[in-house]
Motif scaffolding. Structure first.
Motif, short mmCIF file in Angstrom:
data_model
loop_
_atom_site.label_atom_id
_atom_site.label_comp_id
_atom_site.label_asym_id
_atom_site.label_seq_id
_atom_site.Cartn_x
_atom_site.Cartn_y
_atom_site.Cartn_z
N ILE A 235 93.22 -74.89 -9.33
CA ILE A 235 93.57 -74.70 -10.80
C ILE A 235 95.22 -74.77 -10.70
CG2 ILE A 235 94.01 -73.05 -12.61
CD1 ILE A 235 91.27 -71.92 -11.89
N GLU A 236 95.90 -75.59 -11.58
CA GLU A 236 97.46 -75.44 -11.65
C GLU A 236 97.97 -75.07 -12.97
OE1 GLU A 236 99.81 -78.93 -10.18
OE2 GLU A 236 99.97 -79.31 -12.17
N ILE A 237 98.77 -74.11 -12.71
CA ILE A 237 99.68 -73.43 -14.05
C ILE A 237 100.76 -73.63 -13.89
CG2 ILE A 237 97.34 -72.04 -14.48
CD1 ILE A 237 99.03 -69.71 -13.36
N TYR A 238 101.84 -73.33 -15.13
CA TYR A 238 103.11 -73.61 -15.09
C TYR A 238 103.79 -72.17 -14.68
CZ TYR A 238 107.51 -75.04 -17.18
OH TYR A 238 108.84 -75.36 -17.32
N ASP A 239 103.44 -71.02 -15.58
CA ASP A 239 103.79 -69.84 -15.13
C ASP A 239 102.55 -68.93 -14.96
OD1 ASP A 239 106.70 -70.14 -15.12
OD2 ASP A 239 106.76 -69.93 -17.40
N LEU A 240 102.54 -68.07 -13.75
CA LEU A 240 101.63 -67.08 -13.64
C LEU A 240 102.16 -65.36 -14.10
CD1 LEU A 240 98.92 -66.13 -12.64
CD2 LEU A 240 99.79 -65.90 -10.28
N TYR A 241 101.52 -64.88 -14.93
CA TYR A 241 101.77 -63.64 -15.38
C TYR A 241 100.70 -62.73 -15.36
CZ TYR A 241 103.24 -59.79 -18.86
OH TYR A 241 103.41 -58.71 -19.20
N ILE A 242 100.89 -61.44 -14.47
CA ILE A 242 99.95 -60.48 -14.25
C ILE A 242 100.38 -59.14 -14.78
CG2 ILE A 242 98.44 -59.48 -12.41
CD1 ILE A 242 98.79 -61.56 -10.72
N PRO A 243 99.86 -58.80 -16.00
CA PRO A 243 100.15 -57.73 -16.82
C PRO A 243 100.01 -56.34 -16.01
CG PRO A 243 99.10 -59.02 -18.07
CD PRO A 243 98.82 -59.63 -16.84
N ALA A 244 100.58 -55.27 -16.33
CA ALA A 244 100.36 -54.23 -15.83
C ALA A 244 98.90 -53.68 -16.05
CB ALA A 244 100.80 -52.73 -16.89
N ASP A 245 98.14 -53.24 -15.09
CA ASP A 245 96.56 -52.78 -15.02
C ASP A 245 95.74 -53.81 -14.85
OD1 ASP A 245 97.44 -50.01 -15.11
OD2 ASP A 245 97.45 -50.05 -17.10
N TRP A 246 96.20 -55.38 -14.97
CA TRP A 246 95.30 -56.25 -14.65
C TRP A 246 95.20 -56.75 -13.17
CZ3 TRP A 246 94.87 -60.69 -18.97
CH2 TRP A 246 94.71 -60.12 -20.02
N THR A 247 94.13 -57.03 -12.76
CA THR A 247 93.96 -57.71 -11.58
C THR A 247 93.43 -59.10 -11.58
OG1 THR A 247 93.35 -55.59 -10.61
CG2 THR A 247 92.77 -57.46 -9.25
N LEU A 248 94.23 -60.05 -10.97
CA LEU A 248 93.75 -61.51 -10.68
C LEU A 248 92.99 -61.61 -9.10
CD1 LEU A 248 93.43 -64.21 -11.50
CD2 LEU A 248 95.98 -64.86 -10.56
N THR A 249 91.91 -61.91 -9.10
CA THR A 249 91.17 -62.21 -7.99
C THR A 249 90.65 -63.52 -7.94
OG1 THR A 249 90.19 -59.98 -8.19
CG2 THR A 249 89.06 -61.24 -6.58
N PRO A 250 91.48 -64.48 -7.15
CA PRO A 250 90.87 -65.71 -6.70
C PRO A 250 89.84 -65.67 -5.78
CG PRO A 250 93.27 -65.56 -6.64
CD PRO A 250 92.83 -64.34 -6.45
N ALA A 251 88.57 -66.61 -6.01
CA ALA A 251 87.55 -66.67 -5.04
C ALA A 251 87.92 -67.21 -3.67
CB ALA A 251 86.43 -67.36 -5.95
N GLU A 252 87.03 -67.14 -2.87
CA GLU A 252 87.09 -68.01 -1.77
C GLU A 252 86.93 -69.47 -1.91
OE1 GLU A 252 84.51 -68.37 2.59
OE2 GLU A 252 83.78 -67.00 0.98
N GLY A 253 88.10 -70.26 -1.30
CA GLY A 253 88.01 -71.61 -1.45
C GLY A 253 88.75 -71.96 -2.56
N THR A 254 89.55 -71.11 -3.19
CA THR A 254 90.26 -71.45 -4.54
C THR A 254 91.77 -71.58 -4.20
OG1 THR A 254 88.98 -69.90 -5.96
CG2 THR A 254 91.25 -70.40 -6.74
N THR A 255 92.17 -72.78 -4.65
CA THR A 255 93.73 -73.05 -4.75
C THR A 255 94.24 -73.00 -5.95
OG1 THR A 255 93.18 -74.74 -2.93
CG2 THR A 255 95.16 -74.74 -4.05
N LEU A 256 95.13 -72.16 -5.81
CA LEU A 256 95.90 -71.69 -7.07
C LEU A 256 97.50 -72.30 -6.93
CD1 LEU A 256 96.25 -70.47 -10.10
CD2 LEU A 256 96.75 -68.34 -8.65
N THR A 257 97.94 -73.15 -7.80
CA THR A 257 99.22 -73.79 -7.82
C THR A 257 99.93 -73.21 -8.85
OG1 THR A 257 98.26 -75.64 -6.58
CG2 THR A 257 100.57 -75.84 -7.74
#
Length: 298
Positions: A211-233
């Motif tokens: 997955i490729e995104i422009y801006d990554l924003y993680i708000p208060a009390d949110w958790t982002l959990t990429p799975a094994e093998g994931t590439t986040l750009t």
């Protein structure tokens, strides 16, 4: 045409047939069926339409123009059917919407709202403009496609409970790279093609796929959990608010900048203790700014 002076639906079903274009006034229906003899025939609404029972499409198009359509049950748009709005309003309550081979167009500032699921399948096609877009679990399967255009602003009024982009499908947000914001409360699973372009995206669940995104924003009390093998750009900026969390437990790869890096961009982690970003690669043709502490496994 269906343009009588007044109409009381009771428990009736109104079926619109014929092979030519027609007009319909704004009414409240119990059941309404669009069953034109010619799939190219269009029924154009001259006012708001509310369907308390079931709206059924078998063939033909309904053009709501700038008016409001309110559903009382689930909706299916099969092959040979189309529902369109131009700066209109589509209100579906808690009902599911399935575009299973048909076409749904929400042009300009048209809005869509449902807490039900939003499914695009078969050869189904959906286009949405810069208006609010709020749905439950969104999924694309088969050869379906979704395209969003226009800047909806910074307020995250385009939001999904989750997003699944299946093999052979295409989902494009911010097609003209105008910017805007998108909130995905739950999981994102990508097996097809997903493009966010210049959207500011916040994701609150698990992440799988490339997955490729422009801006990554993680708000208060949110958790982002990429799975094994994931590439986040992330092409530009990463912002983690205090009590927001990036979970790198499963060993994903995080690339800041990347081959499509853009000018500017900063990393800002507002937590008292730095969040471990796991396997982090900083690359691309543009400098990035570290605006806070940063922790990485490698």
């Amino acid at each position: 045409d269906f343009t009588i002076g007044s109409f009381v639906a009771a428990n009736s079903t109104v079926t619109l047939v014929g092979d030519s274009d027609a007009n319909i006034n704004g009414y409240t229906f119990y059941n309404l069926t669009i069953s034109k003899d010619d799939a190219a025939a269009t029924i154009t609404a001259a006012g708001n339409i509310s369907v308390g029972g079931t709206l059924t499409f078998t063939r033909g198009s309904l053009d709501m123009a700038s008016h409001e359509l309110t559903l009382g049950s689930n909706l299916s748009l099969p092959t040979g059917t189309q529902l369109s709005f131009a700066d209109g309003t589509f209100t579906a309550g808690s009902h599911d919407i399935s575009v299973n081979g048909g076409n749904l167009t929400l042009a300009g500032t048209s809005t869509l709202s449902t807490t039900g699921s939003f499914t695009i399948s078969g050869t189904g096609s959906v286009s949405h403009g810069s208006g609010a877009f709020s749905v439950g679990d969104m999924s694309l399967t088969d050869t379906a496609n979704f395209t969003q255009t226009g800047d909806n602003g910074a307020g995250f009024n385009q939001e999904l409970s989750s997003l699944s982009v299946g093999t052979g499908t295409i989902a494009t947000w911010d097609a003209d790279s105008d910017g805007g914001s998108l909130s995905i409360v739950g999981d994102v699973n990508v097996q097809g093609i997903l493009a966010f372009n210049q959207k500011n995206v916040q994701i609150g669940g698990s992440l799988s796929g490339n997955i490729e995104i422009y801006d990554l924003y993680i708000p208060a009390d949110w958790t982002l959990t990429p799975a094994e093998g994931t590439t986040l750009t992330v092409r530009r900026s990463i912002l983690i608010e205090a009590t927001g969390f990036y979970n790198s437990t499963y060993g994903p790869s995080l690339m800041w900048g990347g081959p499509n890096s853009v000018t500017g961009g900063s990393f800002n982690d507002a937590n008292t203790s730095a969040v471990n970003m796991g396997n982090l690669v900083i690359s691309g043709n543009y400098d990035k700014t570290l605006a806070s502490h940063l922790a990485a496994g490698s």
